[in-house]
Design a protein around this motif. Structure first.
Motif, short mmCIF file in Angstrom:
data_model
loop_
_atom_site.label_atom_id
_atom_site.label_comp_id
_atom_site.label_asym_id
_atom_site.label_seq_id
_atom_site.Cartn_x
_atom_site.Cartn_y
_atom_site.Cartn_z
N LYS A 175 0.83 -1.20 0.00
CA LYS A 175 0.00 0.00 0.00
C LYS A 175 0.87 1.26 0.00
CE LYS A 175 -4.08 2.03 0.69
NZ LYS A 175 -5.28 1.75 -0.12
N ILE A 176 1.87 1.28 0.86
CA ILE A 176 2.77 2.43 0.91
C ILE A 176 3.48 2.62 -0.43
CG2 ILE A 176 4.99 3.21 1.87
CD1 ILE A 176 4.04 2.19 4.58
N ALA A 177 3.95 1.52 -1.02
CA ALA A 177 4.66 1.62 -2.30
C ALA A 177 3.76 2.23 -3.37
CB ALA A 177 5.15 0.23 -2.74
N ILE A 193 11.80 -0.28 -0.88
CA ILE A 193 10.83 -0.80 -1.84
C ILE A 193 10.00 0.34 -2.43
CG2 ILE A 193 8.66 -2.11 -2.03
CD1 ILE A 193 9.91 -4.21 -0.21
N ALA A 194 9.54 1.25 -1.58
CA ALA A 194 8.72 2.36 -2.07
C ALA A 194 9.48 3.18 -3.09
CB ALA A 194 8.27 3.23 -0.89
N GLN A 221 -5.39 6.94 -12.49
CA GLN A 221 -4.01 6.42 -12.37
C GLN A 221 -3.91 5.13 -11.56
OE1 GLN A 221 -1.36 9.65 -11.11
NE2 GLN A 221 -2.85 11.11 -11.89
N ALA A 222 -4.78 4.17 -11.85
CA ALA A 222 -4.75 2.91 -11.10
C ALA A 222 -3.36 2.27 -11.14
CB ALA A 222 -5.78 1.94 -11.68
N LYS A 223 -2.89 1.89 -9.96
CA LYS A 223 -1.59 1.23 -9.83
C LYS A 223 -1.73 -0.02 -8.99
CE LYS A 223 1.26 5.38 -9.96
NZ LYS A 223 0.11 6.33 -9.87
N VAL A 224 -1.03 -1.07 -9.38
CA VAL A 224 -1.02 -2.32 -8.62
C VAL A 224 0.44 -2.71 -8.41
CG1 VAL A 224 -1.74 -4.73 -8.61
CG2 VAL A 224 -3.21 -3.01 -9.67
N VAL A 225 0.75 -3.15 -7.19
CA VAL A 225 2.12 -3.59 -6.88
C VAL A 225 2.08 -5.07 -6.52
CG1 VAL A 225 4.19 -3.15 -5.52
CG2 VAL A 225 2.60 -1.26 -5.98
#
Lengths: 117, 117
Positions: free
Chosen positions: A19-21, B20-21, B51-55
């Motif tokens: 979430k933070i990333a 990581i961030a 701006q959907a983002k997935v990690v």
């Protein structure tokens, strides 16, 4: 001249690593775009020169807003990330801000007292 | 059409949350820039639409390179982040990749089997 981008993250929300990333990435992309429009020469120098990024932390919304005000007082490009709230935290919660890229000595006047995340 | 950007991070390097961030933010900014040049309409639709983002995560460099190859086989914009190595890990270590923004159904063919970070 040295340039860097700084992201400031709230640590009082209990967000997990992923979430933070994602929040920091939101701030980085939006702040980079804003800088590109307002200070294209700052963006280009930074982008071609290694794109230095620093991620620091605060412990409250109040502290985050103080950092934002200090950055705006120096006319630095600043963006604020308000989470869409699909996971972990309520919709609209302000999670972090992104500043710059900007000259390192200028941005240090705003964030050098903050601890690395 | 729905668009998203996906960052894929190695979890076998022992990187902390801040590290990581920063790596994910590098991937997000560089992949956004690459997409903006290669597929400006993809970038614009995504940028204006939340701006959907997935990690997501992988457990090795080999797994990361397989994801990269699958993305390139679909002609998706991909960037690879090699850390400057000032902290925590050796210089030049490949830490993550960024894909897109791109149409969600296309990017899902590459990353939908990976676990969220």
């Amino acid at each position: 001249m040295e340039f860097k981008q700084v992201m400031v993250v709230r640590r009082d929300l209990g967000m997990g690593t992923g979430k933070i990333a994602a929040q920091v990435a939101h701030a980085a992309v939006m702040a980079a775009e804003r800088t590109k429009h307002r200070k294209p020469e700052w963006f280009e120098t930074w982008f071609e020169g290694g794109q230095a990024k620093v991620v620091v932390k605060v412990q409250s919304l109040e502290e985050l807003m103080q950092v934002r005000q200090r950055a705006e007082a120096l006319s630095l490009p600043v963006v604020q990330v308000n989470d869409s709230g699909l996971t972990q935290i309520p919709a609209g919660t302000t999670t972090c801000i992104g500043i710059g890229p900007a000259p390192a000595d200028l941005i240090d006047r705003v964030t050098s007292d903050l601890k690395l995340l």
